[in-house]
Design a protein around this motif. Structure first.
Motif, mmCIF file in Angstrom:
data_model
loop_
_atom_site.group_PDB
_atom_site.id
_atom_site.type_symbol
_atom_site.label_atom_id
_atom_site.label_comp_id
_atom_site.label_asym_id
_atom_site.label_seq_id
_atom_site.Cartn_x
_atom_site.Cartn_y
_atom_site.Cartn_z
ATOM 1 N N PHE A 144 0.755 -1.181 -0.260
ATOM 2 C CA PHE A 144 0.085 0.029 0.052
ATOM 3 C C PHE A 144 0.677 1.046 -0.092
ATOM 4 C CE2 PHE A 144 -3.128 -2.851 2.582
ATOM 5 C CZ PHE A 144 -3.573 -3.198 1.171
ATOM 6 N N ALA A 145 1.897 1.152 0.823
ATOM 7 C CA ALA A 145 2.671 2.256 0.896
ATOM 8 C C ALA A 145 3.516 2.471 -0.487
ATOM 9 C CB ALA A 145 3.722 1.918 1.911
ATOM 10 N N LEU A 146 3.825 1.359 -1.075
ATOM 11 C CA LEU A 146 4.472 1.681 -2.552
ATOM 12 C C LEU A 146 3.679 2.114 -3.437
ATOM 13 C CD1 LEU A 146 6.543 -1.498 -3.170
ATOM 14 C CD2 LEU A 146 7.538 0.667 -2.584
ATOM 15 N N GLU A 147 2.531 1.963 -3.451
ATOM 16 C CA GLU A 147 1.354 2.410 -4.465
ATOM 17 C C GLU A 147 1.311 3.771 -4.096
ATOM 18 O OE1 GLU A 147 -3.312 1.582 -5.701
ATOM 19 O OE2 GLU A 147 -2.246 0.230 -4.574
ATOM 20 N N ASP A 148 1.070 4.121 -2.803
ATOM 21 C CA ASP A 148 0.833 5.608 -2.545
ATOM 22 C C ASP A 148 2.122 6.451 -2.857
ATOM 23 O OD1 ASP A 148 -0.493 7.805 -1.203
ATOM 24 O OD2 ASP A 148 0.811 7.872 0.502
ATOM 25 N N LEU A 149 3.141 5.825 -2.549
ATOM 26 C CA LEU A 149 4.703 6.675 -2.886
ATOM 27 C C LEU A 149 4.733 6.911 -4.438
ATOM 28 C CD1 LEU A 149 6.845 8.066 -1.751
ATOM 29 C CD2 LEU A 149 8.135 5.881 -1.562
ATOM 30 N N ARG A 150 4.295 5.928 -5.130
ATOM 31 C CA ARG A 150 4.533 6.081 -6.613
ATOM 32 C C ARG A 150 3.569 7.294 -7.217
ATOM 33 N NH1 ARG A 150 6.930 1.206 -9.568
ATOM 34 N NH2 ARG A 150 5.920 2.288 -11.405
ATOM 35 N N THR A 151 2.366 7.239 -6.553
ATOM 36 C CA THR A 151 1.741 8.476 -6.859
ATOM 37 C C THR A 151 2.306 9.647 -6.700
ATOM 38 O OG1 THR A 151 -0.428 7.048 -6.621
ATOM 39 C CG2 THR A 151 -0.646 9.382 -6.662
ATOM 40 N N LYS A 152 2.930 9.995 -5.389
ATOM 41 C CA LYS A 152 3.360 11.092 -4.955
ATOM 42 C C LYS A 152 4.482 11.293 -5.753
ATOM 43 C CE LYS A 152 2.415 9.962 -0.095
ATOM 44 N NZ LYS A 152 1.018 10.837 -0.212
ATOM 45 N N ILE A 153 5.406 10.372 -6.330
ATOM 46 C CA ILE A 153 6.666 10.450 -7.176
ATOM 47 C C ILE A 153 6.027 11.194 -8.630
ATOM 48 C CG2 ILE A 153 8.332 9.497 -8.565
ATOM 49 C CD1 ILE A 153 8.658 7.673 -6.000
ATOM 50 N N GLY A 154 4.853 10.604 -8.904
ATOM 51 C CA GLY A 154 4.179 11.153 -10.167
ATOM 52 C C GLY A 154 3.949 12.607 -10.043
ATOM 53 N N ILE A 155 3.279 12.930 -8.950
ATOM 54 C CA ILE A 155 2.976 14.387 -8.647
ATOM 55 C C ILE A 155 4.457 15.213 -8.628
ATOM 56 C CG2 ILE A 155 2.245 15.940 -6.998
ATOM 57 C CD1 ILE A 155 0.116 13.827 -6.138
ATOM 58 N N VAL A 156 5.491 14.655 -8.060
ATOM 59 C CA VAL A 156 6.793 15.475 -7.755
ATOM 60 C C VAL A 156 7.287 15.443 -9.509
ATOM 61 C CG1 VAL A 156 9.277 15.022 -7.171
ATOM 62 C CG2 VAL A 156 7.384 14.808 -5.777
ATOM 63 N N ARG A 157 7.430 14.624 -10.225
ATOM 64 C CA ARG A 157 7.732 14.612 -11.612
ATOM 65 C C ARG A 157 6.977 15.726 -12.495
ATOM 66 N NH1 ARG A 157 7.834 8.513 -13.995
ATOM 67 N NH2 ARG A 157 8.505 9.780 -15.749
ATOM 68 N N ASP A 158 5.686 15.810 -12.178
ATOM 69 C CA ASP A 158 4.676 16.945 -12.817
ATOM 70 C C ASP A 158 5.406 18.284 -12.325
ATOM 71 O OD1 ASP A 158 3.141 15.096 -14.173
ATOM 72 O OD2 ASP A 158 1.424 14.993 -12.684
ATOM 73 N N GLU A 159 5.555 18.368 -10.948
ATOM 74 C CA GLU A 159 6.028 19.444 -10.584
ATOM 75 C C GLU A 159 7.452 20.123 -11.299
ATOM 76 O OE1 GLU A 159 7.039 21.833 -6.355
ATOM 77 O OE2 GLU A 159 6.077 19.862 -6.279
ATOM 78 N N PHE A 160 8.297 19.037 -11.412
ATOM 79 C CA PHE A 160 9.622 19.067 -11.830
ATOM 80 C C PHE A 160 9.383 19.499 -13.275
ATOM 81 C CE2 PHE A 160 13.780 18.265 -13.897
ATOM 82 C CZ PHE A 160 14.586 18.168 -12.752
ATOM 83 N N VAL A 161 8.556 19.023 -14.031
ATOM 84 C CA VAL A 161 8.220 19.558 -15.538
ATOM 85 C C VAL A 161 7.728 20.942 -15.591
ATOM 86 C CG1 VAL A 161 6.916 19.222 -17.434
ATOM 87 C CG2 VAL A 161 7.639 17.089 -16.387
ATOM 88 N N ASP A 162 7.073 21.319 -14.611
ATOM 89 C CA ASP A 162 6.549 22.699 -14.510
ATOM 90 C C ASP A 162 7.693 23.525 -14.071
ATOM 91 O OD1 ASP A 162 3.961 21.864 -15.080
ATOM 92 O OD2 ASP A 162 3.276 21.897 -12.811
#
Length: 200
Positions: A25-43
């Protein structure tokens, strides 16, 4: 096991409080957070720094620490990604080991974080630990070969192969440095072009 040495422990480790299904469960949640971080990096920077993301977790009956491995193009992006992840309120960094600035005894270079991610279940919120390994694609290739060598020789590599592995690690570090320098020059050029552009 990945590159265990007297000063290096960036492979999954035992965590009596965080294994089993909670780790998944933690991995699934963290992968989502990493996706958000990647989007912020792109911005912020105009491109996605992540080449590949891989995760692992043990079975429900085990207490093996769950983990995520992130591959980036250059070392500068490794640190930028770490910083964006560390400032999140829903991720707590409990340990950080920097093998980029100080290589492991076998020559390995990368960044290893142990983070706590809150997992909400029917019996309450539980902080689950996940190991996050961030390194460049060049070091990922080196580590892939190094791991196969250690496995093939049952962690008893002949001295000449250990020496050659160390030389290869230094050459990988040099290549990472050269590519990083080229990347910085490109970023400086882009920044300069944007500053010179007339207002729309």
């Amino acid at each position: 096991m990945t590159g265990i040495g007297p000063e290096r422990t960036d492979s999954p480790r035992r965590d009596p409080a965080g294994g089993g299904r909670a780790g998944g469960f933690a991995l699934e949640d963290l992968r989502t957070k990493i996706g958000i971080v990647r989007d912020e990096f792109v911005d912020r920077h105009g491109y996605d720094p992540v080449e590949h993301v891989e995760s692992w977790t043990a079975g429900a009956a085990s207490s093996e620490l769950a983990g995520i491995r992130i591959t980036c193009g250059v070392n500068a992006d490794v640190y930028r990604l770490r910083d964006l992840l560390a400032v999140r309120r829903d991720v707590r960094v409990v340990e950080a080991r920097d093998y980029i600035r100080r290589a492991g005894p076998d020559g390995y270079r990368g960044l290893c974080l142990v983070v706590e991610v809150p997992v909400t279940r029917s019996d309450g919120v539980r902080a689950v630990r996940v190991e996050v390994q961030i390194r460049t694609g060049i070091m990922e290739s080196w580590e892939f070969v190094a791991t196969r060598l250690r496995t093939g020789f049952a962690d008893h590599l002949p001295p000449e192969m250990l020496d050659e592995l160390g030389v290869a690690a230094e050459r990988a570090r040099d290549l990472d440095s050269r590519i990083g320098a080229l990347h910085r020059r490109m970023e400086d050029r882009i920044a300069g072009t944007q500053q010179e552009a007339p207002p729309a």
